[in-house]
Design an enzyme around this catalytic site. Structure first.
Site, short mmCIF file in Angstrom:
data_model
loop_
_atom_site.label_atom_id
_atom_site.label_comp_id
_atom_site.label_asym_id
_atom_site.label_seq_id
_atom_site.Cartn_x
_atom_site.Cartn_y
_atom_site.Cartn_z
CB SER A 71 -0.92 0.01 1.22
OG SER A 71 -0.18 0.10 2.41
CE LYS A 77 -3.30 1.00 5.38
NZ LYS A 77 -3.09 0.65 3.96
#
Length: 852
Positions: free
Chosen positions: A728, A771
């Site tokens: 990611s 996140k």
């Protein structure tokens, strides 16, 4: 100096050197050999030799410091002395009379005491004293006979003793009693009182010795009786066998009946009868009989048909779950669904749930709340560090000390077939040469197989299908796929600031007030203070550290309340009464007292305690540094100003989300890519992919160099001690490299996440909520995420979604365009502004968990 000169030079004084005796009590009219090695005792002996060879021998108090002795002792004469090569002196003491030290004077190496004789003499012609003396002699003779601890000389001396004082001394010296008791016998004044005490001690010792002999006789008789019964039972078995009679032992009948009452099923009963038949043929004391008896007792203790009645009240279950935990909507809905289905059918199998989330989010305590809402019993097994398959399935009963596994041990503890069974930390399972416990759990957590679970120790099937299994984990990466496939995954994400605020107000603060004794006080935490604790004293996805910091505040306030005189009201009738003055001590008749003891003054009554209910305090943000110390997290990890080559990514970890700074620099070279920061293979591949994509789109961007092939790039991710991996960070690596190539700083306080493909597409990521929470904690304003995750943003709470500006990107050019604007594009390739694309419908592409 020889002994003669010592005697000639002795000073004339009524003071005697103090000779401390270790665990010895010297009585008058007795001889006692003593080895003197302590410096103070050696000096006392040498001083006595200079004087009249007399010392005051007193027993040293057990555990006392500085050779502290009892006040009562014996004035003794040094009959013999012998100095040994190691410096120790062997002396023979002869007790002369009992005395009490009234004044002690410390010298350099020893102490001098002034002692007064203790009155113990009486009229021996008094009939009462004569009767007591005869009783003492008679009891002492009995003691010598039963204890075997008195020699013939001591017994003869007691029988020939003239006078009560001499008799009491000889008998007290021969008694085997505790040191403190001997000192008391030495110190008693008055002939009647002392003889009575000696007689009481003798009678008590005689009674104790008699009881000991009686107990020993009973034990021996019982052992002989058991041996006799065993032989007779064996003979009876043989007689009944010859006569063809079948006489069963009651023990076997009771054991079989207790198992049959549990209604375990025909398979278990057949196994039970078989093992009972084997046990009948064995001797009762044989090891194999003990193994079989323990095995059958385990079968008798397990729940085979006992169940608890489930609660069918949906609203009550929702209320209980909401009382114990805030939010956790998905987990609560799944439990309520299970209760609803149970109302429609009784054949529903117990679900296998797995709560996954960062530490401190309430996964374990949620399992306990589930049991309370269902009305079931709760058992918990921690699987962290378990690496032996036998921990799950048990050992064969042929092994020494064999036991069933943790599953059946917990079922016996629960006592029912349908408890809520929590498998805590299932992702921490290990494996080694002893087997793989995760593989052993496959049968336990499979609804199609756990109705006939096989434990190695039990050797019969056990039904686990009625159990509601709940597993907890911080990460799914370490759980084997076959085991993961058997569980229903329910994510328990981290909490945002507003969620933590509500949890602290509704759960944490009341809990800590109760635990620290301030539940009755008016202690209020302002919302701003709790938010400051969250921002500046914690950095976590859960609330464990938040609870710890709140507890610190409450403890500091509790100390303040106690110092100000607040406390719980005393119970009725427990108020302390004032102490009465002590009577004035009378001086001894023999010696003039040094100073008359004054009576103790009346103790002032303690001031009344202020009721805790009247204590009031409000904790504001300005009080936090006084209560908690300096701030531990200041939110300055992210640079507020622009900086070339620095971009911020978002990563998922087992403890929640985190911000991942990426730094890149360019210098002349041969096209080499240097990667540092303890990066994993997947992240290194993402960096190479980002650089390759930038080289492929070089004509579209205004690079400040002529040829990328003649440049080296160094990409570094700070905090190199922490391993980092995952795909990611692809878009973040591309943004950092582009900033270094174009010498243009990206937009400040902007973080991003997304997997970058070689053709420039941005793929979906996992762990979105963690996140975003990390971005909020660290102080970001904007985040760029893949457009494929747009549906997840719509499911987030309003507080979380409103705290950040979220931008969606389907390609890398869209993400970089928002991050840099048109500054990095060639003028001839700048596209015309296009309307924003709406978020696409929910995609079915699988989420990919990424993290460092």
């Amino acid at each position: 100096m020889n002994i003669l000169s010592a005697l000639k030079s002795k000073p004339k004084s009524d003071e005697l050197p103090l000779l401390p005796l270790r665990e010895l009590v010297l009585f008058p009219h007795t001889m006692l050999p003593v080895f003197v090695s302590q410096k103070q005792a050696v000096s006392a002996v040498e001083e006595a030799l200079k004087r009249d060879r007399r010392v005051f021998a007193a027993c040293r108090k057990p555990g006392a410091k500085d050779e502290e002795t009892y006040q009562d002792g014996c004035v003794a004469r040094l009959v013999q002395q012998l100095k040994l090569p190691d410096g120790t002196i062997r002396v023979l003491l002869e007790g002369e009379y009992r005395a009490r030290a009234v004044e002690t004077t410390a010298r350099d190496d020893f102490s001098l005491v002034r002692a007064v004789p203790l009155g113990g003499g009486g009229d021996d012609s008094d009939p009462e004293i004569a009767a007591l003396a005869r009783a003492v002699q008679k009891s002492f003779a009995q003691y010598a006979e039963v204890s075997k601890k008195v020699n013939a000389d001591a017994l003869a001396a007691a029988e020939r003793a003239e006078g009560s004082e001499r008799l009491a001394n000889l008998v007290s010296n021969a008694l085997a009693v505790k040191l403190e008791r001997k000192v008391k016998l030495l110190a008693i004044e008055g002939a009647k009182e002392r003889l009575s005490a000696v007689l009481e001690a003798l009678e008590l010792e005689n009674e104790i010795i008699g009881i000991q002999k009686k107990i020993s006789g009973k034990v021996k008789t019982r052992m002989d009786k058991n041996q006799r019964e065993y032989i007779l039972n064996e003979q009876l078995k043989e007689i009944n066998k010859e006569l063809g009679k079948d006489v069963e032992v009651d023990e076997f009948k009771e054991l079989e009946k207790s198992i049959a009452d549990k209604n375990p099923g025909e398979e278990v009963m057949q196994k039970t009868r078989k093992e009972l038949a084997r046990m009948r043929k064995l001797q009762a004391l044989s090891p194999e009989a003990g193994v079989l008896r323990a095995y059958l007792e385990w079968i008798a203790d397990l729940p085979w048909s006992e169940k608890t009645e489930d609660s069918h009240d949906l609203r009550a279950a929702e209320r209980i779950l909401d009382e114990d935990h805030f939010d956790m909507r998905k987990a609560k809905e799944r439990i309520v669904e299970f209760i609803a289905v149970r109302q429609l059918t009784e054949t529903v199998k117990g679900p296998i749930l797995c709560f996954v989330g960062p530490p401190g989010t309430g996964k374990t305590s949620l399992g306990r709340s589930v049991a309370r809402s269902l009305g079931r019993r709760f058992i918990r097994v921690s699987l962290g560090g378990v690496r032996d398959e036998a921990e799950i399935r048990g050992h064969r009963k042929t092994y020494v000390g064999a036991l069933p596994g943790k599953i059946l041990q917990s079922m016996r503890k629960a006592g029912t077939m349908n408890p809520v069974f929590l498998l805590d930390e299932i992702d921490k399972l290990s494996s080694d040469f002893r087997g793989d416990p995760a593989s052993a759990l496959l049968e336990v957590l499979d609804p199609e197989q756990n109705n006939s679970f096989q434990d190695h120790y039990l050797e019969v099937s056990y039904d686990l299908s009625k159990v509601l299994f709940i597993a907890t984990a911080n990460s799914l990466h370490t759980i084997p796929y076959p085991l993961l496939d058997r569980m229903e995954i329910i994510e328990v994400p981290g909490y945002g600031e507003r969620e933590k605020l509500q949890i602290a107000k509704k759960f944490l603060v009341p809990k800590q007030l109760a635990e620290n004794g301030l539940s009755g006080a008016k202690l209020i935490f302002k919302d701003e203070a709790i938010l400051d604790i969250i921002r500046y004293w914690t950095m976590e996805s859960g609330v464990r550290n938040l609870e710890r910091e709140i507890a610190r505040c409450v403890r500091r306030v509790a100390r303040e309340a106690v110092l100000k005189g607040y406390g719980p009201a005393p119970a009725e009738g427990t108020e302390d009464a004032p102490l009465e003055p002590v009577e004035q001590v009378k001086p001894l008749e023999q010696v003039k007292p040094v100073e008359q003891v004054k009576p103790v003054e009346q103790v002032k009554p303690v001031e009344p305690v202020k009721p805790l209910e009247s204590f009031r305090k409000s904790v504001a943000p300005k009080d936090l540094e006084k209560l908690l110390g300096r701030k531990t997290h200041r939110g300055d990890v992210v640079l507020a100003e622009k900086r070339i080559g620095v971009a911020y990514g978002l990563a998922w970890t087992e403890t929640g989300g985190t911000v991942l700074p990426v730094e890149s620099v360019r210098f002349d070279g041969t096209g080499e890519l240097i990667l540092t920061g303890n990066l994993g293979d997947v992240m290194k591949e993402s960096a190479r992919t980002a650089l390759s994509w930038l080289r492929s789109v070089a004509p579209r961007y205004a690079f400040k160099i002529d040829e990328i092939a003649k440049s080296d790039f160094h990409v570094h991710v700070p905090e190199g001690a922490i391993p980092k991996d995952g795909p990611s960070a692809g878009i973040t690596l591309a943004a950092s490299l582009l900033s270094a190539l174009c010498k243009t700083a990206p937009r400040p306080r902007t973080a991003m996440t997304g997997e970058l493909t070689l053709t420039g597409r941005v793929l979906a990521i996992g762990g979105l909520k963690e996140k975003l929470l990390a971005a909020i904690r660290i102080g970001m304003d904007t985040v760029i995420i893949p457009r494929a995750n747009a549906d997840e943003v719509s499911e987030l709470s309003e507080d979380l979604a409103g705290a950040l500006r979220v931008e969606f990107a389907e390609t890398a050019e869209e993400a970089l365009g928002f991050l840099f604007g048109d500054e990095v594009r060639r003028k001839e390739t700048v596209p015309k502004p296009a309307p924003l694309k709406p978020a696409p419908p929910k995609t079915t592409s699988p989420k990919r968990r990424a993290g460092s």
